[in-house]
Design a protein around this motif. Structure first.
Motif, short mmCIF file in Angstrom:
data_model
loop_
_atom_site.label_atom_id
_atom_site.label_comp_id
_atom_site.label_asym_id
_atom_site.label_seq_id
_atom_site.Cartn_x
_atom_site.Cartn_y
_atom_site.Cartn_z
N ASP A 208 0.83 -1.19 0.00
CA ASP A 208 0.00 0.00 0.00
C ASP A 208 0.87 1.25 0.00
O ASP A 208 2.09 1.18 0.07
N GLY A 209 0.23 2.39 -0.05
CA GLY A 209 0.94 3.66 0.04
C GLY A 209 -0.02 4.73 0.50
O GLY A 209 -1.23 4.61 0.33
N GLY A 210 0.51 5.79 1.09
CA GLY A 210 -0.35 6.88 1.51
C GLY A 210 -0.07 7.32 2.93
O GLY A 210 1.08 7.52 3.32
N TRP A 211 -1.14 7.46 3.73
CA TRP A 211 -1.08 8.04 5.07
C TRP A 211 -0.99 6.91 6.09
O TRP A 211 -1.93 6.16 6.29
N TYR A 212 0.15 6.80 6.75
CA TYR A 212 0.37 5.75 7.75
C TYR A 212 0.34 6.33 9.15
O TYR A 212 0.86 7.42 9.40
N ARG A 213 -0.24 5.58 10.09
CA ARG A 213 -0.20 5.95 11.50
C ARG A 213 1.00 5.31 12.17
O ARG A 213 1.40 4.19 11.83
N THR A 214 1.58 6.00 13.15
CA THR A 214 2.71 5.47 13.89
C THR A 214 2.24 4.87 15.21
O THR A 214 1.14 5.17 15.69
N ASP A 215 3.08 4.04 15.81
CA ASP A 215 2.72 3.41 17.07
C ASP A 215 2.53 4.43 18.18
O ASP A 215 1.80 4.19 19.14
N SER A 216 3.18 5.58 18.05
CA SER A 216 3.05 6.62 19.08
C SER A 216 1.86 7.55 18.83
O SER A 216 1.68 8.52 19.55
N GLY A 217 1.06 7.25 17.79
CA GLY A 217 -0.13 8.03 17.53
C GLY A 217 0.00 9.09 16.47
O GLY A 217 -0.97 9.79 16.16
N GLY A 218 1.19 9.24 15.90
CA GLY A 218 1.41 10.23 14.85
C GLY A 218 1.08 9.68 13.47
O GLY A 218 0.34 8.70 13.32
N ALA A 219 1.66 10.31 12.45
CA ALA A 219 1.37 9.90 11.08
C ALA A 219 2.51 10.34 10.16
O ALA A 219 3.22 11.30 10.44
N PHE A 220 2.68 9.61 9.05
CA PHE A 220 3.61 10.01 8.00
C PHE A 220 3.07 9.54 6.67
O PHE A 220 2.19 8.66 6.60
N VAL A 221 3.58 10.13 5.60
CA VAL A 221 3.14 9.81 4.24
C VAL A 221 4.27 9.18 3.46
O VAL A 221 5.39 9.71 3.44
N ALA A 222 3.99 8.06 2.82
CA ALA A 222 4.94 7.43 1.91
C ALA A 222 4.16 6.53 0.96
O ALA A 222 3.24 5.83 1.38
N GLY A 223 4.53 6.55 -0.30
CA GLY A 223 3.89 5.68 -1.28
C GLY A 223 4.34 6.00 -2.69
O GLY A 223 4.45 7.16 -3.05
N GLU A 224 4.60 4.98 -3.49
CA GLU A 224 5.01 5.15 -4.88
C GLU A 224 4.36 4.05 -5.72
O GLU A 224 4.47 2.87 -5.37
N PRO A 225 3.66 4.41 -6.76
CA PRO A 225 3.44 5.73 -7.34
C PRO A 225 2.39 6.56 -6.61
O PRO A 225 2.26 7.74 -6.88
N THR A 226 1.62 5.96 -5.71
CA THR A 226 0.51 6.68 -5.10
C THR A 226 0.81 7.01 -3.65
O THR A 226 1.24 6.15 -2.89
N GLY A 227 0.60 8.25 -3.27
CA GLY A 227 0.78 8.69 -1.91
C GLY A 227 0.12 10.04 -1.71
O GLY A 227 -0.55 10.29 -0.71
N ALA A 228 0.29 10.92 -2.69
CA ALA A 228 -0.21 12.29 -2.56
C ALA A 228 -1.72 12.35 -2.42
O ALA A 228 -2.24 13.07 -1.55
N SER A 229 -2.45 11.61 -3.24
CA SER A 229 -3.91 11.72 -3.22
C SER A 229 -4.52 11.21 -1.93
O SER A 229 -5.72 11.38 -1.71
N ALA A 230 -3.72 10.58 -1.09
CA ALA A 230 -4.21 10.15 0.22
C ALA A 230 -4.37 11.32 1.18
O ALA A 230 -5.04 11.18 2.21
#
Length: 536
Positions: A208-230
């Motif tokens: 998958d790709g896009g908006w991921y949640r972290t174990d500490s409750g935060g978030a980060f974005v990563a994904g190729e080719p798709t990530g931005a549209s998330a």
């Protein structure tokens, strides 16, 4: 992108990329517009060594728009032969591998997001301002942006005027209040909110790709080719590169980092209990290279040898050696600059998430690293992409070897430069083992077919590049890998153009050799298999 599922032989970095499955049609006002038919591979065009392929300003190819009859909610009627009053931007940018990826009829030059995020509830509210121009020869009465359906749009303005819109799956279909003239400036403002998430199903079902949640409750974005549209509306294909900026407001106690350089002046006042930060990347990149990381992280800061800032974020869950690895960023950039020329980005660093998503990604200026793919070789690979993939951008996904073959070979070059590795020995050992595996050779490195882009480019790719190096000699090879980014930086390019570039710089025709190694589907013929010192 490096994954923990595939690790290379002899200390080589392997990267796998994810993509989103795209819809075959976009329904607008009850009328379905069929997407162009996908093909397994494109017919090879003659290689030329001129400027990067372009039919629009900024070296971006945008497919011609299509005429369509009026649909419900449309602002305007179908026009005559000039198409000015009835031209509809295509729901794909023209890549035969992913027919509905990106969109046609316009280009975006810059994204500017103003968002608020509440980690506790994963609530995102944002206004995205997109600036660019109309590229459709007959103008536009309707066009699309890519945005995942779990983000709900509440308002769209086009050039300061309210526009009608519909969300159809991952397509945001926009009808301006008046027709947009060809070559006219374009400003689109989209207000939206929702709970961002990953986009399921990637290229070759790798992830998958896009908006991921972290174990500490935060978030980060990563994904190729798709990530931005998330997380924001985009023209989601590397053929349309743009600058990127984000102003992010989060609860106090949370930190934000994104691409580029942090701006601290003239920030808007944050609401009570909130804090605001802004990050700006003034170099145009593909949208999958845009990222944000929101967490309770610490930072490791320094500078490159020329004074540009190096800022890395270290998650509370990141391995204990992450800070030390982040401190090596400047040294790695210095080594790679010796091969590829001046570092092309305004800043550097990394985002060490500690999350178990299983891959790293070359997000611009600040690659994202996750658990299991956060070692030195990964850092070398992802930083090499800042030249090969981020600065020089592929025209089509069939050209992905321009990104991944070179970033993978960069780890070889680094080992040779820093640790004195014998690359001829490494090459011979690997080729010898693969000669017994016919399946290894079946996938070409160029125009490999949709769904096969992220396979052999990571192991066969560096082998092929080392063979090319021995065929043309070190002087020519190192001149080429340095002058290629200098020539095509900030542009889209194809492998055909790289092949022509090699021929031009050497003054010889290496087409047959490169066909055997990069386009072939079997072991290269004996006359090409052991070039130069590799035959000893």
């Amino acid at each position: 992108m490096l994954t923990s599922r595939r690790r290379p032989l002899a200390a080589l970095a392997l990267v796998l990329a994810t993509a989103v499955s795209v819809s075959a049609c976009s329904q607008v006002g009850g009328t379905a517009s069929a997407a162009p038919e996908a093909t397994a591979g494109s017919t090879r065009a003659p290689a030329t060594s001129g400027s990067a392929t372009s039919s629009a300003p900024g070296s971006i190819t945008v497919p011609p728009s299509r005429s369509s009859s009026t649909t419900s909610g449309s602002a305007g009627t179908a026009g005559g032969t000039d198409g000015v009053d009835g031209t509809v931007g295509s729901d794909g940018i023209g890549d035969p591998y992913y027919p509905t990826a990106g969109n046609g009829g316009y280009q975006i030059d810059g994204y500017d997001l103003d968002l608020q995020y509440i980690p506790e509830t994963n609530a995102l509210s944002s206004t995205a301002t997109l600036t660019g121009s109309v590229t459709a020869a007959d103008g536009l009465t309707r066009f699309n942006l890519d945005l995942q359906p779990n983000l709900t749009v509440s308002e769209v303005d086009v050039n300061g005027q309210a526009a009608t819109y519909q969300q159809q799956d991952a397509e945001l279909v926009i009808t301006p209040s008046a027709a947009l003239a060809a070559q006219s400036p374009l400003t689109v403002t989209v207000t939206y909110a929702g709970s961002p998430d990953v986009v399921g199903g990637g290229t070759a079902n790798l992830g998958d790709g896009g908006w991921y949640r972290t174990d500490s409750g935060g978030a980060f974005v990563a994904g190729e080719p798709t990530g931005a549209s998330a997380w924001f509306p985009a023209n989601e294909h590397p053929a349309d590169t743009a600058t990127f900026a984000v102003t992010a407001t989060v609860p106090q106690g949370w930190n934000v980092i994104a691409n580029g350089v942090q701006q601290t002046a003239d920030l808007p006042a944050a609401p009570a209990g909130m804090t605001t930060s802004r990050w700006v990347l003034d170099v145009p990149v593909a949208t999958y290279l845009d990222t944000i990381y929101i967490d309770k992280f610490t930072t490791v800061e320094g500078t490159l040898s020329d004074g540009r800032p190096v800022v890395s974020a270290i998650s509370p869950q990141a391995p204990s050696d992450s800070a030390e690895l982040a401190r090596r960023t400047s040294d790695v950039v210095d080594v790679l600059s010796g091969f590829f020329g001046p570092y092309p980005m305004p800043a550097a660093g990394g985002i060490f998430t500690g999350s178990s998503t299983g891959f790293a990604l070359e997000t611009a200026t600040r690659p994202v690293y996750t658990a299991g793919v956060d070692d030195l070789e990964t850092v070398v690979h992802e930083l090499a992409h800042q030249w090969y993939g981020d600065d020089v951008t592929v025209q089509r996904w069939s050209d992905i070897c321009l990104n991944e073959c070179f970033a993978s070979y960069a780890t070889w070059l680094y080992q040779e430069k820093v640790n004195g590795a014998d690359l001829d020995r490494t090459w011979k050992q690997q080729v010898q083992s693969y000669l017994k595996k016919p399946a290894f050779w079946r996938s070409p490195l160029v125009d490999m077919g949709a769904g096969n882009e992220f396979t052999r480019v990571y192991d066969k790719g560096p082998i092929a590049l080392h063979a090319l190096r021995r065929e043309i000699g070190d002087d020519a090879f190192f001149q080429i890998i340095k002058e290629w980014p200098a020539t095509y930086g900030g542009k889209n390019a194809s492998f055909d153009q790289f092949e022509a570039f090699v021929n031009d710089k050497t003054g010889q025709d290496y087409t047959a050799f490169m066909d055997a190694w990069f386009r072939g589907t079997s072991i290269p013929p004996e006359e090409y298999l052991y070039p130069g010192t590799l035959g000893n």
